[in-house]
Design an enzyme around this catalytic site. Structure first.
Site, PDB file in Angstrom:
ATOM      1  N   SER A 260      30.418  44.415  30.151  1.00 27.59           N
ATOM      2  CA  SER A 260      30.441  43.190  30.218  1.00 27.59           C
ATOM      3  C   SER A 260      31.909  42.854  29.852  1.00 27.59           C
ATOM      4  O   SER A 260      32.584  43.580  29.159  1.00 27.59           O
ATOM      5  CB  SER A 260      28.979  42.373  30.315  1.00 27.59           C
ATOM      6  OG  SER A 260      28.900  40.850  30.468  1.00 27.59           O
TER       7      SER A 260
ATOM      8  N   ASP B  83      28.236  40.031  41.874  1.00 21.91           N
ATOM      9  CA  ASP B  83      27.339  41.145  40.661  1.00 21.91           C
ATOM     10  C   ASP B  83      26.317  39.716  40.298  1.00 21.91           C
ATOM     11  O   ASP B  83      25.128  40.635  39.540  1.00 21.91           O
ATOM     12  CB  ASP B  83      27.471  42.262  40.021  1.00 21.91           C
ATOM     13  CG  ASP B  83      28.289  41.901  38.314  1.00 21.91           C
ATOM     14  OD1 ASP B  83      28.259  39.899  38.501  1.00 21.91           O
ATOM     15  OD2 ASP B  83      28.282  42.220  37.646  1.00 21.91           O
TER      16      ASP B  83
ATOM     17  N   HIS C  76      50.011  46.680  45.969  1.00 21.60           N
ATOM     18  CA  HIS C  76      49.576  45.563  44.888  1.00 21.60           C
ATOM     19  C   HIS C  76      49.446  44.876  45.362  1.00 21.60           C
ATOM     20  O   HIS C  76      50.020  44.561  45.747  1.00 21.60           O
ATOM     21  CB  HIS C  76      50.455  45.740  43.739  1.00 21.60           C
ATOM     22  CG  HIS C  76      50.123  45.834  42.499  1.00 21.60           C
ATOM     23  ND1 HIS C  76      49.571  46.140  41.590  1.00 21.60           N
ATOM     24  CD2 HIS C  76      50.546  44.504  41.780  1.00 21.60           C
ATOM     25  CE1 HIS C  76      49.359  46.232  40.574  1.00 21.60           C
ATOM     26  NE2 HIS C  76      50.247  44.317  40.744  1.00 21.60           N
TER      27      HIS C  76
END
Length: 608
Positions: A128, A399, A443
């Site tokens: 994090s 998440d 990319h």
């Protein structure tokens, strides 16, 4: 509960019951980031600082931080003194960390001592905000070390970097904490949490920002001997203006601005007497703001007349971020020039990507209320009220804390050819592993695997460079349903990290490529008896399970060690370092079990 735990719990309860006292110790001056004259707080040191918070009382399941991770490492033979925790004061901006605590000087010294003490480079493990800290350290190091020695220092001291749950483009939840408060499970009102959060210089460090906007590159001037006084705020590519939402799925802030400006808000720390009900006169105007408009200060200027925190946040934004002497942290990452990088994060959980705010009619700090929340989930966007909305949802969701586009930005660090592997997270026999080799990667675009899914199976999807830059290797791991805060306690992640070190990272590796066709047990206690087949479920891994099955019942520690040692009798494994940023550093150490006597006894008894 131990005596120390009871004392700590009592002191915590007393502190939280005296809220004003607790706030004095936690809050900082929003302008100069100094402590309250009557109370000073500093981060703890050592493993105890990152292992566990007050057990269960304050944060429930969040109380355990790195406890399971450290237990796992020690269980596999890594000595506790080879794990070096380097906690930091998460209230401070990066420049203040160095100015007040000499944090980055100490971190550099920690790496150098680890190299001399252990004889090998370290493995960095960051989670994090710790990734933002580590990124800043790498940039700070460029100014601390002569340019010609910079890459050599990195090669000598850092073997690999595991970036777990990294908010590479920021986190939208920072906006919620800034405008309405986020308690993180603490027993405090949201308004109090907002007061505290906005006093921290770090409050803007995880703000969302555009992937198409960059600051002036200061290093060309630094390396040529020039001096640089201040960053330009932003230089944005044409894509920022041709595409919507700064690369995020939708506008992050939608806020109602009253048509009639209320009487000026009370200043910070004054009595909160103002009532904003008169803001309801007139017709409000709803304004929307993208990630770029948050990061460059446009949003805070727009509400400056309605919120006293805007002035302070604008000051912090200009002084601590746009004017940072090392780098503007609110700009996209480039791949760090390290040998091995593993970017790891959870996907496919419902994640907040936008908010609707309106005046609450209450005084500051409770003057804004969230009227709706926008989520990303399963390739679509919808609000808390259940309405689908238009936008640019990604192929997956985040998440629960960091949006998918921010987590997955590290896919830009992969090369033009990528090997993709998808395996179940649980133990399996290899039949349902899917592999695509040499997949084209452009990319700036996401890689979408053309692979199947079983609805009841959680997978890990690996993206690994097929044609790596010489001396550099990049990999991205996506773990289905892995929660942002709990991922460091995931046994699945621990297993994969260990396998990666065992097979691929350590210097005596036997294979050039680690197949992921089978993910068996690593420890003796992971072996189990398959009663349906009347045999050990993993005979090739747990060959002595039948012999020692009674050991499980008897609980003989010595014989369990024997069984464990037999599994690893041919393992010549040297672990090279872990850093938790919170940053952990572990360096070279052989896997060792408890008693030399046991090994001699095993050798003489069973002839191994």
């Amino acid at each position: 509960m131990s005596v120390d735990d009871r004392r700590r719990l009592q002191s915590t309860m007393q502190c939280l019951s005296a809220m004003n006292c607790w706030l004095k110790c936690m809050m900082l001056d929003p302008y100069n980031q100094t402590d309250h004259p009557e109370c000073r707080s500093r981060p703890d040191s050592g493993l105890s600082a990152i292992t566990e918070l007050d057990p269960g009382y304050i944060t429930g399941p969040l109380s355990s931080v790195w406890k399971e991770w450290i237990k796992w490492c020690i269980e596999f033979g890594i000595e506790a003194n080879a794990i070096l925790a380097v906690p930091y004061d998460w209230r401070l901006s990066p420049s203040k960390l160095e100015e007040r605590d000499l944090y980055f000087h100490k971190l550099k010294l920690t790496f150098e001592i680890a190299l001399k003490h252990r004889g090998g480079p370290s493995i960095v493990f960051a989670h994090s905000l710790g990734n933002n800290v580590f990124r800043y350290f790498l940039e700070w190091l460029k100014l601390e070390i002569a340019p010609k020695r910079y890459i050599q220092w990195l090669d000598d001291h850092i073997h690999a970097y595991f970036a777990v749950g990294s908010p590479l483009l920021g986190s939208v939840q920072t906006v919620e904490a800034t405008l309405s408060g986020f308690t993180f499970g603490l027993p405090v009102p949201e308004g109090t949490a907002r007061l505290m959060f906005n006093s921290f210089g770090s409050s803007l460090w995880m703000s969302p920002f555009s992937e198409y906007c960059k600051s002036e590159d200061m290093y060309s001037k630094h390396f040529s001997g020039g001096r640089r006084k201040k960053h330009n705020i932003y230089h944005c590519d044409d894509l920022e203006y041709r595409l919507n939402y700064s690369g995020f799925p939708t506008n992050i802030i939608n806020i109602e601005i009253p048509a009639v400006v209320a009487e000026a808000y009370p200043s910070f720390g004054d009595e909160m007497q103002a009532n904003l009900s008169n803001m309801e006169c007139g017709v409000p105007t709803q304004l929307s703001f993208s990630a770029r408009e948050i990061a460059d200060g446009t949003f805070f200027k727009a509400i400056e007349g309605y919120d006293p925190d805007s002035k302070r946040l604008l000051y912090q934004l200009d002084k601590l971020y746009h004017g940072d002497p090392v780098i503007n942290p609110l700009t996209p990452w480039e791949r760090p020039p390290l040998k091995n990088i593993f970017c790891i994060y959870g996907v496919d959980s419902r994640t907040e990507v936008g908010y609707y705010f309106a005046p609450s009619g209450k005084p500051y700090p409770d003057n804004w209320i969230i009227t709706d929340v926008v989520y990303e989930f399963e390739g679509s966007l919808y609000t808390r009220s259940g309405n689908l909305i238009e936008g640019n949802p990604g192929v997956a969701s985040g998440d629960e804390t960091v949006p998918y586009n921010s987590l997955s930005y590290c896919k830009n660090w992969l090369g033009s050819k990528v090997n993709i592997t998808r395996t179940p997270q649980s133990e399996h026999e290899g039949g349902d592993v899917q592999v695509h080799l040499d997949v084209e990667h452009h990319h700036g675009t996401d890689i979408i695997p053309n692979m199947t899914r079983s609805p009841r199976v959680k997978y890990i999807t690996y993206y690994e460079d097929s044609e790596s830059i010489p001396g550099q290797r990049t990999a991205v791991w996506e773990l289905d349903k892995a929660n942002h805060r709990n991922i460091v306690r995931s046994p699945i992640l621990m297993r994969e990290l260990w396998l990666e070190m065992w097979h691929d990272i350590h210097p005596d590796k036997k294979l050039k490529f680690v197949t992921k066709a089978k993910r068996g047990p690593l420890r003796d206690e992971d072996c189990y008896w398959d009663y349906g087949k009347a045999r050990c479920a993993w005979p090739e891994y747990c060959m002595f399970l039948e012999m020692f099955i009674w050991v499980k019942v008897a609980g003989s520690k010595a014989l369990q060690l024997i069984s464990f040692w037999v599994m690893y009798k041919n393992l010549e494994f040297q672990v090279k370092a872990f850093v938790v940023c919170t940053i952990l550093i572990m360096t070279k150490k052989r896997v060792v079990l408890d008693s030399e006597f046991i090994f001699k006894w095993v050798n003489s008894s069973i002839g191994l």
